[in-house]
Design a protein around this motif. Structure first.
Motif, PDB file in Angstrom:
ATOM      1  N   MET A   1       0.836  -1.174   0.000  1.00  0.00           N
ATOM      2  CA  MET A   1       0.000   0.000   0.000  1.00  0.00           C
ATOM      3  C   MET A   1       0.881   1.237   0.000  1.00  0.00           C
ATOM      4  N   ARG A   2       0.440   2.280  -0.675  1.00  0.00           N
ATOM      5  CA  ARG A   2       1.164   3.537  -0.793  1.00  0.00           C
ATOM      6  C   ARG A   2       0.839   4.377   0.435  1.00  0.00           C
ATOM      7  N   VAL A   3       1.891   4.815   1.177  1.00  0.00           N
ATOM      8  CA  VAL A   3       1.702   5.611   2.388  1.00  0.00           C
ATOM      9  C   VAL A   3       2.704   6.758   2.414  1.00  0.00           C
ATOM     10  N   TYR A   4       2.577   7.603   3.460  1.00  0.00           N
ATOM     11  CA  TYR A   4       3.382   8.818   3.545  1.00  0.00           C
ATOM     12  C   TYR A   4       3.808   9.040   4.996  1.00  0.00           C
ATOM     13  N   THR A   5       5.026   9.519   5.171  1.00  0.00           N
ATOM     14  CA  THR A   5       5.470   9.967   6.483  1.00  0.00           C
ATOM     15  C   THR A   5       5.966  11.400   6.337  1.00  0.00           C
ATOM     16  N   VAL A   6       6.057  12.069   7.465  1.00  0.00           N
ATOM     17  CA  VAL A   6       6.624  13.408   7.500  1.00  0.00           C
ATOM     18  C   VAL A   6       7.937  13.274   8.257  1.00  0.00           C
ATOM     19  N   ARG A   7       9.019  13.711   7.609  1.00  0.00           N
ATOM     20  CA  ARG A   7      10.333  13.563   8.223  1.00  0.00           C
ATOM     21  C   ARG A   7      11.275  14.645   7.742  1.00  0.00           C
ATOM     22  N   LYS A   8      12.492  14.592   8.245  1.00  0.00           N
ATOM     23  CA  LYS A   8      13.552  15.511   7.841  1.00  0.00           C
ATOM     24  C   LYS A   8      14.685  14.700   7.246  1.00  0.00           C
ATOM     25  N   PRO A   9      15.537  15.347   6.470  1.00  0.00           N
ATOM     26  CA  PRO A   9      16.749  14.633   6.068  1.00  0.00           C
ATOM     27  C   PRO A   9      17.626  14.491   7.319  1.00  0.00           C
ATOM     28  N   GLY A  10      18.079  13.312   7.609  1.00  0.00           N
ATOM     29  CA  GLY A  10      18.899  13.096   8.800  1.00  0.00           C
ATOM     30  C   GLY A  10      18.042  12.835  10.026  1.00  0.00           C
ATOM     31  N   PRO A  11      18.689  12.499  11.128  1.00  0.00           N
ATOM     32  CA  PRO A  11      17.948  12.147  12.340  1.00  0.00           C
ATOM     33  C   PRO A  11      17.331  13.370  13.019  1.00  0.00           C
TER      34      PRO A  11
END
Length: 191
Positions: A1-11
């Motif tokens: 299934m196609r999903v999405y997260t919200v994140r940044k490059p790097g930790p």
């Protein structure tokens, strides 16, 4: 299934993750039982999984505005199967006072416990609204005889057994600056 997260490059930093989870709670996401995926590059941090891109984009914009950081982005990927579980540990604040330390269960953590364990007796809320306090002498004596006070503080403030704390994502004791003093995450966090 196609999903999405919200994140940044790097930790992410602890402060960023705390802002991330606080915003999720504010919009009504149950941090104890949510669709999730591991944050890239970590072994015990989770990101919320969005089912639609517009929702993830709104969250990324709001989070970026709150943190004054435009590097948050929506990451699209295939997820073979949905995994549900806790996204973040409960938070206990460690507050220095002139004669010792006061430990207080953070308000969102109190709400999460009461949502999932409505009969829990939260000592920090019910018996002593100011939290649990240890004078320097009492704490030193306790730790000499028993080891650190962390487990005692956790039990006194949450009113739930270890298994319940694990189901809610574990627990973290932090200073008012956000420095982590103690962290106990579930052994098998991928329930």
């Amino acid at each position: 299934m196609r999903v999405y997260t919200v994140r940044k490059p790097g930790p992410n930093t602890d402060r960023e993750i705390q802002a991330y989870t606080a915003l999720l709670e504010k919009i009504g996401i149950d941090l104890a039982h949510a669709p999730r995926t591991l944050e890239p590059g970590t072994t015990n941090r989770w990101l919320y999984v969005w089912k639609t891109k517009p929702q993830a984009e709104r969250f990324a914009r709001e989070l970026g505005a709150r943190l004054r950081d435009s590097s948050w982005f929506v990451h699209e990927f295939e997820l073979p199967h949905e995994e549900l579980g806790p996204l973040a540990p409960l938070t206990i604040l460690s507050i220095p006072v002139p004669d010792g330390t006061v430990f207080r269960l953070e308000a969102n953590s109190q709400a999460r416990i009461m949502q999932h364990y409505p009969n829990a007796r939260l000592l920090g809320e019910v018996v002593q609204p100011g939290g649990v306090s240890f004078s320097h002498d009492v704490r030193d004596d306790f730790e000499r005889k028993n080891g650190t006070v962390w487990n005692q503080v956790i039990v006194l403030l949450t009113g739930i057994p270890e298994e319940g704390i694990d189901r809610l994502g574990g627990v973290r004791i932090v200073t008012l600056n956000g420095d982590v003093l103690h962290e106990r995450l579930p052994v098998d966090i991928s329930q």
